[in-house]
Write a protein that holds these residues in place. Structure first.
Motif, PDB file in Angstrom:
ATOM      1  N   PRO A 218      -0.538   9.392  -0.293  1.00 41.48           N
ATOM      2  CA  PRO A 218      -0.972  10.651  -0.944  1.00 41.48           C
ATOM      3  C   PRO A 218      -1.196  10.198  -2.415  1.00 41.48           C
ATOM      4  CG  PRO A 218       1.394  10.846  -0.511  1.00 41.48           C
ATOM      5  CD  PRO A 218       1.045   9.730   0.273  1.00 41.48           C
ATOM      6  N   HIS A 219      -0.694   9.437  -2.765  1.00 44.45           N
ATOM      7  CA  HIS A 219      -1.024   8.901  -4.228  1.00 44.45           C
ATOM      8  C   HIS A 219      -2.500   8.588  -4.563  1.00 44.45           C
ATOM      9  CE1 HIS A 219       2.960   9.282  -5.719  1.00 44.45           C
ATOM     10  NE2 HIS A 219       3.447   8.798  -4.543  1.00 44.45           N
ATOM     11  N   GLU A 220      -3.189   7.944  -3.468  1.00 39.80           N
ATOM     12  CA  GLU A 220      -4.495   7.385  -3.569  1.00 39.80           C
ATOM     13  C   GLU A 220      -5.492   8.486  -3.633  1.00 39.80           C
ATOM     14  OE1 GLU A 220      -7.761   5.603  -0.270  1.00 39.80           O
ATOM     15  OE2 GLU A 220      -5.841   5.845   0.352  1.00 39.80           O
ATOM     16  N   PHE A 221      -5.011   9.789  -3.776  1.00 43.74           N
ATOM     17  CA  PHE A 221      -6.392  10.916  -3.959  1.00 43.74           C
ATOM     18  C   PHE A 221      -5.911  11.637  -5.329  1.00 43.74           C
ATOM     19  CE2 PHE A 221      -4.970  10.509   0.522  1.00 43.74           C
ATOM     20  CZ  PHE A 221      -6.214   9.848   1.107  1.00 43.74           C
ATOM     21  N   ASP A 222      -7.035  11.751  -6.166  1.00 47.66           N
ATOM     22  CA  ASP A 222      -6.911  12.398  -7.278  1.00 47.66           C
ATOM     23  C   ASP A 222      -7.725  13.565  -7.186  1.00 47.66           C
ATOM     24  OD1 ASP A 222      -6.971  13.440  -9.766  1.00 47.66           O
ATOM     25  OD2 ASP A 222      -7.222  11.363 -10.891  1.00 47.66           O
ATOM     26  N   LEU A 223      -7.003  14.901  -7.045  1.00 49.31           N
ATOM     27  CA  LEU A 223      -7.901  15.988  -6.921  1.00 49.31           C
ATOM     28  C   LEU A 223      -8.272  16.686  -8.368  1.00 49.31           C
ATOM     29  CD1 LEU A 223      -5.791  17.853  -4.176  1.00 49.31           C
ATOM     30  CD2 LEU A 223      -7.641  16.169  -3.921  1.00 49.31           C
ATOM     31  N   TYR A 224      -7.851  15.705  -9.461  1.00 48.72           N
ATOM     32  CA  TYR A 224      -8.319  16.182 -10.867  1.00 48.72           C
ATOM     33  C   TYR A 224      -7.889  17.475 -11.104  1.00 48.72           C
ATOM     34  CZ  TYR A 224     -11.603  12.346 -10.979  1.00 48.72           C
ATOM     35  OH  TYR A 224     -12.329  11.226 -11.053  1.00 48.72           O
ATOM     36  N   GLY A 225      -6.739  17.992 -10.714  1.00 56.71           N
ATOM     37  CA  GLY A 225      -6.080  19.065 -11.158  1.00 56.71           C
ATOM     38  C   GLY A 225      -6.626  20.369 -10.229  1.00 56.71           C
ATOM     39  N   ARG A 226      -7.328  20.163  -9.356  1.00 57.60           N
ATOM     40  CA  ARG A 226      -8.017  21.254  -8.877  1.00 57.60           C
ATOM     41  C   ARG A 226      -7.576  21.074  -7.443  1.00 57.60           C
ATOM     42  NH1 ARG A 226     -12.305  19.261 -12.046  1.00 57.60           N
ATOM     43  NH2 ARG A 226     -12.809  18.037 -10.208  1.00 57.60           N
ATOM     44  N   GLY A 227      -6.966  22.227  -6.733  1.00 58.72           N
ATOM     45  CA  GLY A 227      -6.359  22.324  -5.222  1.00 58.72           C
ATOM     46  C   GLY A 227      -5.021  21.661  -5.189  1.00 58.72           C
ATOM     47  N   GLN A 228      -4.778  21.376  -3.844  1.00 59.43           N
ATOM     48  CA  GLN A 228      -3.473  21.040  -3.307  1.00 59.43           C
ATOM     49  C   GLN A 228      -3.395  20.019  -2.416  1.00 59.43           C
ATOM     50  OE1 GLN A 228      -0.136  23.582  -2.959  1.00 59.43           O
ATOM     51  NE2 GLN A 228      -1.053  25.119  -4.503  1.00 59.43           N
TER      52      GLN A 228
ATOM     53  N   ASP B 261      -9.189   1.459 -18.502  1.00 61.42           N
ATOM     54  CA  ASP B 261      -8.182   2.212 -18.275  1.00 61.42           C
ATOM     55  C   ASP B 261      -8.756   3.577 -17.964  1.00 61.42           C
ATOM     56  OD1 ASP B 261      -9.130   2.603 -20.989  1.00 61.42           O
ATOM     57  OD2 ASP B 261      -7.620   4.084 -21.391  1.00 61.42           O
ATOM     58  N   PHE B 262      -8.197   4.480 -16.962  1.00 61.67           N
ATOM     59  CA  PHE B 262      -8.790   5.520 -16.660  1.00 61.67           C
ATOM     60  C   PHE B 262      -8.430   6.637 -17.299  1.00 61.67           C
ATOM     61  CE2 PHE B 262      -8.693   9.162 -13.149  1.00 61.67           C
ATOM     62  CZ  PHE B 262      -9.912   9.306 -13.248  1.00 61.67           C
ATOM     63  N   ARG B 263      -9.426   7.399 -17.680  1.00 61.10           N
ATOM     64  CA  ARG B 263      -9.197   8.723 -18.669  1.00 61.10           C
ATOM     65  C   ARG B 263      -9.729   9.900 -17.977  1.00 61.10           C
ATOM     66  NH1 ARG B 263     -12.221   5.542 -23.839  1.00 61.10           N
ATOM     67  NH2 ARG B 263     -10.337   3.781 -23.931  1.00 61.10           N
ATOM     68  N   GLY B 264      -9.671  10.024 -16.737  1.00 59.58           N
ATOM     69  CA  GLY B 264      -9.749  11.189 -16.083  1.00 59.58           C
ATOM     70  C   GLY B 264     -11.353  11.431 -15.821  1.00 59.58           C
ATOM     71  N   GLU B 265     -12.047  10.257 -15.981  1.00 56.38           N
ATOM     72  CA  GLU B 265     -13.426  10.518 -15.854  1.00 56.38           C
ATOM     73  C   GLU B 265     -13.856  11.242 -14.483  1.00 56.38           C
ATOM     74  OE1 GLU B 265     -13.090   7.201 -18.750  1.00 56.38           O
ATOM     75  OE2 GLU B 265     -12.211   7.950 -17.036  1.00 56.38           O
TER      76      GLU B 265
ATOM     77  N   SER C 201       0.817  -1.158  -0.008  1.00 56.91           N
ATOM     78  CA  SER C 201      -0.104   0.058   0.133  1.00 56.91           C
ATOM     79  C   SER C 201       0.932   1.383  -0.033  1.00 56.91           C
ATOM     80  CB  SER C 201      -0.678  -0.186   1.269  1.00 56.91           C
ATOM     81  OG  SER C 201      -1.645   1.062   1.314  1.00 56.91           O
ATOM     82  N   LEU C 202       1.857   1.135   0.798  1.00 51.43           N
ATOM     83  CA  LEU C 202       2.804   2.457   0.928  1.00 51.43           C
ATOM     84  C   LEU C 202       3.455   2.624  -0.545  1.00 51.43           C
ATOM     85  CD1 LEU C 202       4.450   2.043   4.419  1.00 51.43           C
ATOM     86  CD2 LEU C 202       3.388   4.120   3.416  1.00 51.43           C
ATOM     87  N   GLY C 203       3.746   1.475  -1.132  1.00 53.66           N
ATOM     88  CA  GLY C 203       4.458   1.772  -2.556  1.00 53.66           C
ATOM     89  C   GLY C 203       3.640   1.982  -3.764  1.00 53.66           C
ATOM     90  N   ASN C 204       2.182   1.850  -3.464  1.00 53.89           N
ATOM     91  CA  ASN C 204       1.308   2.102  -4.562  1.00 53.89           C
ATOM     92  C   ASN C 204       1.512   3.725  -4.984  1.00 53.89           C
ATOM     93  OD1 ASN C 204      -0.903   1.593  -6.078  1.00 53.89           O
ATOM     94  ND2 ASN C 204      -2.115   2.552  -4.610  1.00 53.89           N
ATOM     95  N   THR C 205       1.151   3.852  -6.511  1.00 55.68           N
ATOM     96  CA  THR C 205       1.388   5.206  -6.815  1.00 55.68           C
ATOM     97  C   THR C 205       0.041   5.382  -7.489  1.00 55.68           C
ATOM     98  OG1 THR C 205       2.705   4.450  -8.759  1.00 55.68           O
ATOM     99  CG2 THR C 205       3.819   5.246  -7.026  1.00 55.68           C
ATOM    100  N   LYS C 206      -1.009   4.593  -7.585  1.00 55.63           N
ATOM    101  CA  LYS C 206      -2.066   4.675  -8.463  1.00 55.63           C
ATOM    102  C   LYS C 206      -3.286   5.325  -7.462  1.00 55.63           C
ATOM    103  CE  LYS C 206      -1.421   0.754 -11.323  1.00 55.63           C
ATOM    104  NZ  LYS C 206      -1.578  -0.622 -12.115  1.00 55.63           N
ATOM    105  N   PRO C 207      -3.839   6.321  -7.956  1.00 58.32           N
ATOM    106  CA  PRO C 207      -5.079   6.855  -7.217  1.00 58.32           C
ATOM    107  C   PRO C 207      -6.392   5.694  -7.144  1.00 58.32           C
ATOM    108  CG  PRO C 207      -4.461   8.454  -9.091  1.00 58.32           C
ATOM    109  CD  PRO C 207      -3.623   7.129  -9.160  1.00 58.32           C
TER     110      PRO C 207
END
Length: 337
Positions: free
Chosen positions: A286-296, A153-157, A135-141
């Motif tokens: 932190p890689h678990e979360f995808d903010l979709y380019g909005r925020g930090q 495949d994930f396309r930013g839906e 889990s610590l080594g995971n880099t995928k949201p």
């Protein structure tokens, strides 16, 4: 009676989606709806969950609350595709017994009752949920993981979500637009992982910095956060309207120009509403979360050593090493005046 009906649209695929809870996880599963509609035009989607009220009404053909009656009738029906994203035994057992030629996610091993990947697509998400080192080594949201679990495949839906703007709620008590951009401050994080909590002193410092810079802080939370929000309101004069039922609360969050939150239901709602989200994180990857380019995403200056722990090994949570200035700077960068 109407064999030549011009509006008749036959169902092309019947799809069962099992995602029981928690609320936040249900919300962040909704991007799958967009891909399923794209891949299978004319599909009929049935979603089984413990929290049907959080799902977008009118966007899903059939929403069922998980109970004995629903489980019983689903096992008697035929689906083209069945997906289970929960490792709870009852959800896995349902995927095992439901009739569908294509199944994805987690099933139940009949000989020992252990939740198990139904195919190799589910291996990655299964193993990262079992072993901390993976889990610590995971880099995928998370959203990418569940898409891949289903063979996509994930396309930013984006999320599919109801803002409840049609309810006509009265938000006159909120600071007017002339007071500056409204920044919602979601001050709680639930009672499971209290290592995420930020101190009252830090919240006060952030509120004062926001006010001095021309922002309008608005305190958000539920019953658990009510005493703290009253305290923060008394200390700073920040707006606080109280607690509300969930649809009302979602619409209140939709009145914000940005949201500061921990990893909690408020975070999922903020992302679903497409708000700039300033996410304070310490104990999760932190890689678990995808903010979709909005925020930090902002983290403490001290490395957290309590991965997925509810108590701090060092006695004092590293959240005390997340300065208000760092969160304030993320707000300014994400929600300019």
């Amino acid at each position: 009676m109407c064999g030549d009906c011009p509006v008749y649209e036959p169902v092309t695929k019947r799809i069962l989606l099992i995602k029981l809870g928690a609320i936040g996880d249900v919300i962040r599963t909704t991007p799958l709806l967009r891909r399923l509609r794209q891949e299978y035009p004319g599909c009929y989607i049935t979603w089984l969950t413990l929290t049907p009220a959080i799902l977008p009404q009118g966007q899903i053909e059939e929403i069922l609350k998980f109970d004995y009656a629903s489980a019983l009738q689903l096992q008697a029906r035929q689906f083209d595709i069945a997906i289970n994203l929960d490792k709870e035994k009852e959800a896995c057992a349902l995927l095992l017994n439901v009739q569908a030629p294509s199944k994805f996610g987690y099933t139940l091993r009949p000989y020992d009752g252990v939740p198990w990947p139904i195919n190799e697509l589910a291996d990655h998400k299964y193993l990262t949920g079992v072993f901390d080192q993976l889990s610590l080594g995971n880099t995928k949201p998370y959203v990418q993981e569940i898409f891949e679990l289903c063979g996509f495949d994930f396309r930013g839906e984006e999320y599919v979500f109801d803002t409840h703007d049609d309810k006509g709620y009265n938000w006159a008590p909120l600071p007017p637009a002339s007071a500056g951009p409204r920044i919602g401050l979601n001050t709680g994080c639930g009672d499971r992982w209290t290592t995420r909590l930020w101190s009252t002193e830090k919240w006060i410092a952030l509120i004062q910095q926001l006010q001095a810079a021309g922002y309008a802080p608005v305190l958000l939370g539920g019953e658990a956060e009510h005493p703290r929000n009253l305290e923060l309101q008394a200390a700073t004069g920040a707006a606080y309207l109280g607690t509300f039922p969930l649809p009302h609360f979602i619409n209140l969050m939709n009145q914000m120009q940005g949201i500061v939150t921990q990893v909690t239901m408020g975070m999922h709602i903020s992302i679903a509403l497409r708000k700039p989200t300033i996410l304070m994180n310490n104990i999760f990857n932190p890689h678990e979360f995808d903010l979709y380019g909005r925020g930090q995403l902002v983290q403490p200056n001290r490395q957290c050593v309590c991965f997925y722990r509810g108590t701090c090994r060092l006695g004092t949570s590293c959240m005390e090493d997340l300065p208000a200035e760092k969160v304030f700077e993320a707000v300014v960068a994400s929600v300019p005046q």
